[in-house]
Design a protein around this motif. Sequence first.
Motif, PDB file in Angstrom:
ATOM      1  N   ALA A 195       0.838  -1.207   0.000  1.00 14.26           N
ATOM      2  CA  ALA A 195       0.000   0.000   0.000  1.00 14.26           C
ATOM      3  C   ALA A 195       0.869   1.251   0.000  1.00 14.26           C
ATOM      4  N   LEU A 196       1.920   1.263   0.817  1.00 17.37           N
ATOM      5  CA  LEU A 196       2.818   2.424   0.867  1.00 17.37           C
ATOM      6  C   LEU A 196       3.486   2.653  -0.484  1.00 17.37           C
ATOM      7  N   SER A 197       3.884   1.572  -1.142  1.00 15.71           N
ATOM      8  CA  SER A 197       4.520   1.695  -2.449  1.00 15.71           C
ATOM      9  C   SER A 197       3.569   2.334  -3.453  1.00 15.71           C
ATOM     10  N   PHE A 198       2.331   1.872  -3.483  1.00 16.98           N
ATOM     11  CA  PHE A 198       1.375   2.419  -4.445  1.00 16.98           C
ATOM     12  C   PHE A 198       0.971   3.853  -4.099  1.00 16.98           C
ATOM     13  N   VAL A 199       0.877   4.168  -2.813  1.00  8.97           N
ATOM     14  CA  VAL A 199       0.559   5.549  -2.434  1.00  8.97           C
ATOM     15  C   VAL A 199       1.692   6.480  -2.865  1.00  8.97           C
ATOM     16  N   ALA A 200       2.936   6.032  -2.696  1.00  2.95           N
ATOM     17  CA  ALA A 200       4.069   6.856  -3.142  1.00  2.95           C
ATOM     18  C   ALA A 200       4.024   7.068  -4.653  1.00  2.95           C
ATOM     19  N   GLN A 246      -1.082  15.026 -12.980  1.00  5.46           N
ATOM     20  CA  GLN A 246      -2.159  14.158 -13.439  1.00  5.46           C
ATOM     21  C   GLN A 246      -3.028  13.841 -12.216  1.00  5.46           C
ATOM     22  N   ASN A 247      -3.790  14.853 -11.784  1.00  5.66           N
ATOM     23  CA  ASN A 247      -4.509  14.760 -10.515  1.00  5.66           C
ATOM     24  C   ASN A 247      -5.483  13.593 -10.472  1.00  5.66           C
ATOM     25  N   TYR A 248      -6.230  13.405 -11.536  1.00  4.71           N
ATOM     26  CA  TYR A 248      -7.231  12.330 -11.550  1.00  4.71           C
ATOM     27  C   TYR A 248      -6.579  10.963 -11.380  1.00  4.71           C
ATOM     28  N   VAL A 249      -5.558  10.686 -12.192  1.00  2.00           N
ATOM     29  CA  VAL A 249      -4.903   9.384 -12.132  1.00  2.00           C
ATOM     30  C   VAL A 249      -4.222   9.188 -10.776  1.00  2.00           C
ATOM     31  N   GLY A 250      -3.584  10.236 -10.247  1.00  2.85           N
ATOM     32  CA  GLY A 250      -2.910  10.118  -8.955  1.00  2.85           C
ATOM     33  C   GLY A 250      -3.872   9.817  -7.824  1.00  2.85           C
ATOM     34  N   VAL A 251      -4.976  10.565  -7.761  1.00  2.93           N
ATOM     35  CA  VAL A 251      -5.951  10.342  -6.686  1.00  2.93           C
ATOM     36  C   VAL A 251      -6.608   8.983  -6.834  1.00  2.93           C
ATOM     37  N   VAL A 252      -6.967   8.596  -8.055  1.00  2.00           N
ATOM     38  CA  VAL A 252      -7.592   7.293  -8.268  1.00  2.00           C
ATOM     39  C   VAL A 252      -6.624   6.166  -7.898  1.00  2.00           C
ATOM     40  N   MET A 303      -7.682   3.634  -5.045  1.00  2.00           N
ATOM     41  CA  MET A 303      -7.856   2.223  -5.414  1.00  2.00           C
ATOM     42  C   MET A 303      -6.936   1.325  -4.613  1.00  2.00           C
ATOM     43  N   MET A 304      -5.680   1.721  -4.462  1.00  2.00           N
ATOM     44  CA  MET A 304      -4.738   0.846  -3.775  1.00  2.00           C
ATOM     45  C   MET A 304      -5.031   0.771  -2.279  1.00  2.00           C
ATOM     46  N   VAL A 305      -5.414   1.881  -1.672  1.00  2.00           N
ATOM     47  CA  VAL A 305      -5.746   1.847  -0.247  1.00  2.00           C
ATOM     48  C   VAL A 305      -6.966   0.958  -0.019  1.00  2.00           C
ATOM     49  N   MET A 306      -7.985   1.097  -0.875  1.00  2.00           N
ATOM     50  CA  MET A 306      -9.182   0.264  -0.732  1.00  2.00           C
ATOM     51  C   MET A 306      -8.867  -1.202  -1.019  1.00  2.00           C
ATOM     52  N   GLU A 307      -8.026  -1.445  -2.005  1.00  2.00           N
ATOM     53  CA  GLU A 307      -7.666  -2.826  -2.330  1.00  2.00           C
ATOM     54  C   GLU A 307      -6.949  -3.493  -1.161  1.00  2.00           C
ATOM     55  N   VAL A 311     -21.476   5.562 -13.728  1.00  2.00           N
ATOM     56  CA  VAL A 311     -21.875   4.192 -13.388  1.00  2.00           C
ATOM     57  C   VAL A 311     -20.803   3.535 -12.527  1.00  2.00           C
ATOM     58  N   MET A 312     -19.536   3.683 -12.906  1.00  2.00           N
ATOM     59  CA  MET A 312     -18.457   3.059 -12.143  1.00  2.00           C
ATOM     60  C   MET A 312     -18.323   3.688 -10.757  1.00  2.00           C
ATOM     61  N   ALA A 313     -18.527   5.003 -10.666  1.00  2.00           N
ATOM     62  CA  ALA A 313     -18.431   5.669  -9.369  1.00  2.00           C
ATOM     63  C   ALA A 313     -19.530   5.185  -8.432  1.00  2.00           C
ATOM     64  N   VAL A 314     -20.693   4.856  -8.966  1.00  2.00           N
ATOM     65  CA  VAL A 314     -21.807   4.386  -8.133  1.00  2.00           C
ATOM     66  C   VAL A 314     -21.650   2.913  -7.800  1.00  2.00           C
ATOM     67  N   ILE A 315     -21.214   2.111  -8.774  1.00  2.00           N
ATOM     68  CA  ILE A 315     -21.203   0.671  -8.566  1.00  2.00           C
ATOM     69  C   ILE A 315     -20.017   0.200  -7.717  1.00  2.00           C
ATOM     70  N   SER A 316     -18.939   0.978  -7.655  1.00  2.00           N
ATOM     71  CA  SER A 316     -17.759   0.538  -6.899  1.00  2.00           C
ATOM     72  C   SER A 316     -18.051   0.292  -5.425  1.00  2.00           C
ATOM     73  N   PRO A 317     -18.703   1.222  -4.675  1.00  2.00           N
ATOM     74  CA  PRO A 317     -18.993   0.911  -3.274  1.00  2.00           C
ATOM     75  C   PRO A 317     -19.968  -0.239  -3.118  1.00  2.00           C
ATOM     76  N   VAL A 318     -20.858  -0.413  -4.089  1.00  2.00           N
ATOM     77  CA  VAL A 318     -21.790  -1.546  -4.026  1.00  2.00           C
ATOM     78  C   VAL A 318     -21.028  -2.854  -4.162  1.00  2.00           C
ATOM     79  N   MET A 319     -20.039  -2.879  -5.047  1.00  2.00           N
ATOM     80  CA  MET A 319     -19.234  -4.087  -5.212  1.00  2.00           C
ATOM     81  C   MET A 319     -18.445  -4.410  -3.947  1.00  2.00           C
ATOM     82  N   VAL A 320     -17.854  -3.397  -3.309  1.00  2.00           N
ATOM     83  CA  VAL A 320     -17.108  -3.629  -2.065  1.00  2.00           C
ATOM     84  C   VAL A 320     -18.045  -4.155  -0.983  1.00  2.00           C
TER      85      VAL A 320
END
Length: 192
Positions: free
Chosen positions: A40-45, A55-61, A65-69, A145-154
Amino acid sequence: MEVLTMVADIAFWGLGLVAVLSGAAVFYVDSMARATYALALSFVAVGLQVLFLQQNYVGVVTILMMVMEMAVMAVYMVMFMGMNPALMPMSMVHSNRTAAAAAVVTFMVLAAGILLVDWPTRRGSPPPDVTVALGEALMGPKMLVMAVISPVMVATIVAGVVLAAHRTRYDRFGEDLKRRTPDDPQTGGVGR
């Protein structure tokens, strides 16, 4: 201005070092929890480095994603496998010689590709908002759709794990995991 640029450069390369060292730590530590935290630390870095590249969108996503994973992985370890990931010894290294040979060959191929491939020249100019253009290119009209379905999948994954593993070793042994026979009402005090 030059001082800010120098600080940004140092932070960028420092995050790169953190990413590489924590990625290597995944294969060095002896517990699944430590390996999970190192990954997780590696991916956050890496996500923070992407933010430095504006690339704010890609960085935040990447960070989210990695923290949730890793959080879902920890939930699986504790709930589904019935284990305490901080106490269970494990090794992420298998077939050392094969893995080392594969790593060297992969590095050589990628390095040769970097040095030998003709890099394209830029045609045109970047769009006014690079983040929006990248999001549209990655997800197109399905972003909402992906923003809504992601928490449902988790939630579905966690609920499935809860229903599948109704009893864990904590239910059988209590807090004293070193005891020989479990204090388990369902088996009459005899371990499985």
